[in-house]
Design an enzyme around this catalytic site. Sequence first.
Site, short mmCIF file in Angstrom:
data_model
loop_
_atom_site.label_atom_id
_atom_site.label_comp_id
_atom_site.label_asym_id
_atom_site.label_seq_id
_atom_site.Cartn_x
_atom_site.Cartn_y
_atom_site.Cartn_z
N VAL A 188 -10.94 2.91 -3.77
CA VAL A 188 -10.58 2.38 -5.10
C VAL A 188 -11.58 1.27 -5.42
O VAL A 188 -11.66 0.27 -4.69
CB VAL A 188 -9.13 1.85 -5.13
CG1 VAL A 188 -8.82 1.26 -6.51
CG2 VAL A 188 -8.14 2.95 -4.78
N ASP A 216 0.85 -1.19 0.00
CA ASP A 216 0.00 0.00 0.00
C ASP A 216 0.89 1.24 0.00
O ASP A 216 1.88 1.32 0.73
CB ASP A 216 -0.92 -0.01 1.23
CG ASP A 216 -2.06 0.98 1.09
OD1 ASP A 216 -3.21 0.53 0.98
OD2 ASP A 216 -1.80 2.21 1.08
N HIS A 236 -6.95 -5.72 2.22
CA HIS A 236 -5.79 -5.20 2.92
C HIS A 236 -5.26 -6.30 3.84
O HIS A 236 -6.04 -6.92 4.58
CB HIS A 236 -6.18 -4.01 3.81
CG HIS A 236 -6.75 -2.84 3.08
ND1 HIS A 236 -6.04 -1.67 2.87
CD2 HIS A 236 -7.96 -2.63 2.52
CE1 HIS A 236 -6.80 -0.80 2.22
NE2 HIS A 236 -7.98 -1.35 2.00
N HIS A 259 -10.27 -5.30 -3.40
CA HIS A 259 -8.95 -5.53 -2.81
C HIS A 259 -9.10 -5.87 -1.34
O HIS A 259 -10.04 -5.43 -0.68
CB HIS A 259 -8.04 -4.31 -2.99
CG HIS A 259 -8.63 -3.03 -2.52
ND1 HIS A 259 -9.54 -2.30 -3.26
CD2 HIS A 259 -8.47 -2.35 -1.36
CE1 HIS A 259 -9.90 -1.22 -2.58
NE2 HIS A 259 -9.27 -1.24 -1.42
N GLN A 282 -14.37 2.47 1.14
CA GLN A 282 -13.71 2.08 -0.12
C GLN A 282 -13.43 3.32 -0.96
O GLN A 282 -14.32 4.15 -1.19
CB GLN A 282 -14.60 1.10 -0.90
CG GLN A 282 -13.94 0.56 -2.16
CD GLN A 282 -14.75 -0.53 -2.84
OE1 GLN A 282 -15.90 -0.80 -2.47
NE2 GLN A 282 -14.16 -1.16 -3.84
N ASN A 301 -12.90 -3.07 2.50
CA ASN A 301 -13.81 -1.94 2.64
C ASN A 301 -14.77 -1.96 1.46
O ASN A 301 -14.33 -2.01 0.31
CB ASN A 301 -13.01 -0.62 2.65
CG ASN A 301 -12.08 -0.54 3.86
OD1 ASN A 301 -12.42 -1.01 4.94
ND2 ASN A 301 -10.91 0.04 3.67
P1 AMP Z 1 -9.65 1.42 0.16
O1 AMP Z 1 -9.76 2.73 0.90
O2 AMP Z 1 -10.07 0.23 0.97
O3 AMP Z 1 -10.36 1.49 -1.19
O4 AMP Z 1 -8.11 1.19 -0.11
C1 AMP Z 1 -7.42 1.74 -1.18
C2 AMP Z 1 -5.99 1.70 -0.81
O5 AMP Z 1 -5.22 1.88 -1.97
C3 AMP Z 1 -5.54 2.79 0.18
O6 AMP Z 1 -5.04 2.19 1.37
C4 AMP Z 1 -4.47 3.56 -0.59
O7 AMP Z 1 -3.41 3.97 0.24
C5 AMP Z 1 -4.04 2.54 -1.61
N1 AMP Z 1 -3.48 3.09 -2.85
C6 AMP Z 1 -3.96 4.10 -3.60
N2 AMP Z 1 -3.18 4.29 -4.69
C7 AMP Z 1 -2.20 3.37 -4.63
C8 AMP Z 1 -1.08 3.05 -5.46
N3 AMP Z 1 -0.82 3.73 -6.59
N4 AMP Z 1 -0.25 2.05 -5.06
C9 AMP Z 1 -0.49 1.37 -3.93
N5 AMP Z 1 -1.55 1.60 -3.12
C10 AMP Z 1 -2.38 2.60 -3.44
#
Ligand code: AMP
Length: 114
Positions: free
Chosen positions: A96, A30, A102, A100, A94, A87
């Site tokens: 992204v 992350d 974590h 996914h 969430q 999430n």
């Molecule tokens: P979520 O909030 O559960 O959707 O998690 C998305 C996660 O993606 C967050 O913890 C971000 O820090 C992580 N994230 C966003 N962009 C990138 C990236 N380019 N490379 C690695 N992790 C990322």
Amino acid sequence: MSECLFCQIVAKEVDSDIVYEDEKVIAFKDINPQAPVHYLIIPKKHIETILDLAEEDQELIGHIHQVANQLAFEAGIADDGFRIVNNCKDAGGQTVFHLHFHLLGGRNLQWPPG
Ligand code: AMP
Ligand code: ZN
């Protein structure tokens, strides 16, 4: 080019620090780690949220959890314990919209989450 950030990571159009990859799954660090070990484990196939799983995805989700276990052992957090988080949608935090999980560990994680 896909508009989805994680599809771009799968396609290697965006750099990431990959810790595991096979034909169905990729895991990377992350970018904003919330624990000493913080990996994201994702299906290569674009699935928006956990609500969008199809019957055919059962094996894939089981496989992701096997990969999580393997990574937990490799990262040295299996003995103490760790957390796997998904999430889902806005109220779940969430940000992204490519499914996914974590994998968090390396410190004592608090409960309940904020
Ligand atoms: P979520 O909030 O559960 O959707 O998690 C998305 C996660 O993606 C967050 O913890 C971000 O820090 C992580 N994230 C966003 N962009 C990138 C990236 N380019 N490379 C690695 N992790 C990322
Ligand atoms: Zn995607």
